[in-house]
Write an enzyme that holds these catalytic residues in place. Structure first.
Site, PDB file in Angstrom:
ATOM      1  N   TYR A 151      42.204 -27.406 -30.605  1.00 21.77           N
ATOM      2  CA  TYR A 151      40.638 -26.996 -30.589  1.00 21.77           C
ATOM      3  C   TYR A 151      40.154 -26.044 -31.416  1.00 21.77           C
ATOM      4  CZ  TYR A 151      36.566 -24.934 -28.311  1.00 21.77           C
ATOM      5  OH  TYR A 151      35.177 -24.300 -28.040  1.00 21.77           O
ATOM      6  N   ARG A 158      34.174 -27.746 -37.854  1.00 22.64           N
ATOM      7  CA  ARG A 158      32.772 -27.771 -37.233  1.00 22.64           C
ATOM      8  C   ARG A 158      31.772 -26.592 -37.848  1.00 22.64           C
ATOM      9  NH1 ARG A 158      31.336 -27.570 -30.748  1.00 22.64           N
ATOM     10  NH2 ARG A 158      32.988 -25.659 -30.798  1.00 22.64           N
ATOM     11  N   TYR A 210      32.260 -15.317 -30.097  1.00 20.55           N
ATOM     12  CA  TYR A 210      33.532 -14.699 -29.559  1.00 20.55           C
ATOM     13  C   TYR A 210      34.285 -14.164 -30.312  1.00 20.55           C
ATOM     14  CZ  TYR A 210      33.259 -18.246 -25.384  1.00 20.55           C
ATOM     15  OH  TYR A 210      32.774 -19.032 -24.541  1.00 20.55           O
ATOM     16  N   ARG A 223      24.499 -21.994 -24.619  1.00 19.75           N
ATOM     17  CA  ARG A 223      24.947 -22.199 -23.107  1.00 19.75           C
ATOM     18  C   ARG A 223      24.003 -23.357 -22.530  1.00 19.75           C
ATOM     19  NH1 ARG A 223      29.891 -20.442 -22.948  1.00 19.75           N
ATOM     20  NH2 ARG A 223      30.062 -18.462 -23.982  1.00 19.75           N
ATOM     21  N   GLU A 329      35.522 -27.447 -15.674  1.00 26.73           N
ATOM     22  CA  GLU A 329      34.413 -27.200 -16.547  1.00 26.73           C
ATOM     23  C   GLU A 329      33.321 -28.207 -16.103  1.00 26.73           C
ATOM     24  OE1 GLU A 329      34.820 -26.431 -20.828  1.00 26.73           O
ATOM     25  OE2 GLU A 329      33.349 -27.941 -21.105  1.00 26.73           O
TER      26      GLU A 329
HETATM   27  C1  3EB Z   1      33.408 -21.955 -23.132  1.00 29.97           C
HETATM   28  O1  3EB Z   1      32.530 -21.454 -22.236  1.00 29.97           O
HETATM   29  C2  3EB Z   1      33.995 -23.087 -22.483  1.00 29.97           C
HETATM   30  O2  3EB Z   1      33.571 -25.930 -28.269  1.00 29.97           O
HETATM   31  O3  3EB Z   1      31.405 -27.091 -28.004  1.00 29.97           O
HETATM   32  C3  3EB Z   1      31.930 -25.095 -23.487  1.00 29.97           C
HETATM   33  C4  3EB Z   1      31.114 -25.705 -24.028  1.00 29.97           C
HETATM   34  C5  3EB Z   1      33.234 -24.888 -24.130  1.00 29.97           C
HETATM   35  C6  3EB Z   1      31.120 -26.331 -25.305  1.00 29.97           C
HETATM   36  C7  3EB Z   1      32.414 -26.372 -27.592  1.00 29.97           C
HETATM   37  C8  3EB Z   1      33.363 -25.339 -25.585  1.00 29.97           C
HETATM   38  C9  3EB Z   1      32.112 -25.929 -26.136  1.00 29.97           C
HETATM   39  O4  3EB Z   1      33.875 -21.306 -24.085  1.00 29.97           O
HETATM   40  C10 3EB Z   1      34.494 -24.234 -23.579  1.00 29.97           C
END
Ligand code: 3EB
Length: 339
Positions: A151, A158, A210, A223, A329
Site C-alpha cells: 500500500y 500515486r 498523515y 474524506r 472500512e
Molecule cells: C484511512 O482513513 C483508511 O488510500 O485512497 C480510506 C480511503 C483509506 C482512501 C486511499 C485509504 C484511501 O486512512 C484508508
C-alpha cells in the site's frame, strides 16, 4: 451541452435480472462487478474480486448510468465512457507483471504512477478535469515486498503522479483503497467538467497530511466529495474507518471499530450540511462494507443495523484494509434533492 444530464446509480443481481441492464445500453457509463469474475461487458467494468458476504448472489453489479447519450473510448490503458459533455466514468486494469521495477522503484509504485498519469491525461483531453471519486483495488495490499508494504508503494507512485500533473493534494477526490487476494490492480473513477467540493473530517487528520509513520508519501484523498447536478446533490463518502486523529482506535474490536466508523460518517454528513447540501441521513445512502475477516460479518452487520437500522442498501465483501490493524472500512454515496 446536455443541460439535463443526470448521473444515476443502481445495483443489480445478474442472476435474478438475467440480461436486463437497469437502463438501455446506450445510457450505461459502466459498472463495478462484485464477486465472481465478470464476463466481458460492452462498457467499462471494474472487477471487484472480493467474496460477497451474507448474500446468496454469486455476483452483484453496480451500474453508473446517465440520461445523456454515451460515447465510449479508450485512452492508453483506460476504458472510458462519457455522458454528454459533463461526466466521465472509466476503468484501468493492469497486471503488475506487465511492468518492470526500475531505478529503485517497485513495479507497483511505477504502475500507480503510470495509471494516474494516464488518468490525468484523459481528464485533460476530455475536458473533464475534476475527479469526483476513485476506487483503487490492489492485490495483497498489506504484503511487505522489497522492504515496504505494498500500500505504501502504491501511495508513493500515486503521489508522484499528483505532483507531476500539478494536482494539489488538498483538493483530492473521494476515494478508497482496498486489497484483494489476487488479480490485477484496478482503478475506477468518476470525473466531471464541474468540480466537486472536497470535505474533510474535523476529528481526523487529513489523509494527505498523515505523518510519515504511515509511509513516505501520504495517500491523496479527501474524506468525502460533494457534487451537484440539476436539482440534486451527490455525496461520495470515501472509505472510512476507525481512525481518530491519525490513529487506529479499537484494535482487535470489530464492533467498536464499526461504531467508530459510523461516528466518522455521521460527521461527514454534518460537514455536507454545513456546505448547504441536502440533509443526507445514514438511512439514505448506498453502502459498500469491507470486512477483513469473513467471520466478523455477523458482528459488523449487527453494528451496522444498530447504527443505520436497515441494511437493504449495503453490500458486504471480504477485503484487506490498508492498515493491518483495521478490521472494517465503510464507504457510501447518496443522491438528494437540493434544499
Ligand atoms: C484511512 O482513513 C483508511 O488510500 O485512497 C480510506 C480511503 C483509506 C482512501 C486511499 C485509504 C484511501 O486512512 C484508508
Amino acid at each position: 451541452m446536455y443541460p439535463d444530464t443526470r448521473l444515476q446509480f443502481s445495483t443489480l443481481n445478474p442472476a435474478l435480472a438475467a440480461d436486463h441492464a437497469p437502463a438501455d445500453a446506450g445510457h450505461i457509463l459502466g459498472m463495478s462487478h462484485i464477486g465472481q469474475p465478470a464476463k466481458a461487458q460492452p462498457w467499462p467494468t471494474q472487477p471487484v474480486l472480493m467474496p460477497l458476504l451474507g448474500n446468496s448472489a454469486s455476483a452483484l453489479q453496480e451500474y453508473w448510468h446517465s440520461t445523456a447519450p454515451i460515447r465510449r473510448g479508450q485512452f492508453g490503458d483506460i476504458h472510458f465512457s462519457k455522458a454528454g459533455e459533463d461526466v466521465l466514468y472509466g476503468v484501468i486494469t493492469l497486471e503488475e507483471s506487465s511492468i518492470q521495477p526500475a531505478g529503485g522503484e517497485s513495479a507497483l509504485q511505477r504502475l500507480a504512477e503510470q495509471a494516474y498519469r494516464q488518468l490525468f491525461g484523459l481528464l485533460a483531453a476530455e475536458n473533464c478535469p475534476h475527479l469526483w471519486r476513485i476506487w483503487n483495488y490492489i492485490p495483497r495490499i498489506n504484503a511487505e515486498q522489497d522492504g515496504m508494504e505494498r500500500y505504501r508503494q502504491f501511495n508513493i507512485g500515486r503521489h508522484q503522479a499528483f505532483a507531476a500533473c500539478a494536482r494539489p493534494v488538498d483538493s483530492s477526490p473521494a476515494a478508497c483503497a482496498l486489497g484483494t487476494a489476487s488479480g490485477p490492480v484496478s482503478i475506477a473513477f468518476l470525473a466531471a467538467s464541474r468540480p466537486a467540493l472536497p470535505l474533510e473530517n474535523p476529528r481526523q487528520v487529513s489523509a494527505f497530511a498523515y505523518p510519515r509513520q504511515y509511509g513516505p508519501r501520504s495517500p491523496t484523498f479527501s474524506r468525502a466529495a460533494l457534487a451537484s447536478q440539476q436539482d440534486e446533490d451527490i455525496l461520495f463518502i470515501s472509505g472510512t474507518a476507525s481512525i481518530v486523529g491519525h490513529e487506529t482506535l479499537h484494535p482487535g474490536d470489530v464492533t467498536a471499530q464499526t461504531r467508530e466508523t459510523f461516528a466518522n460518517i455521521a460527521i461527514l454528513l454534518d460537514e455536507a450540511k454545513r456546505q448547504h447540501a441536502a440533509a443526507f441521513t445514514l438511512q439514505q445512502l448506498d453502502y459498500r462494507v469491507y470486512i477483513r475477516h469473513a467471520a466478523d460479518y455477523p458482528a459488523v452487520r449487527a453494528a451496522f443495523l444498530q447504527c443505520v437500522g436497515d441494511d437493504s442498501r449495503a453490500v458486504y465483501v471480504q477485503a484487506d484494509i490498508c492498515r493491518a490493524d483495521l478490521l472494517v472500512e465503510i464507504e457510501a454515496q447518496g443522491f438528494r434533492l437540493h434544499r
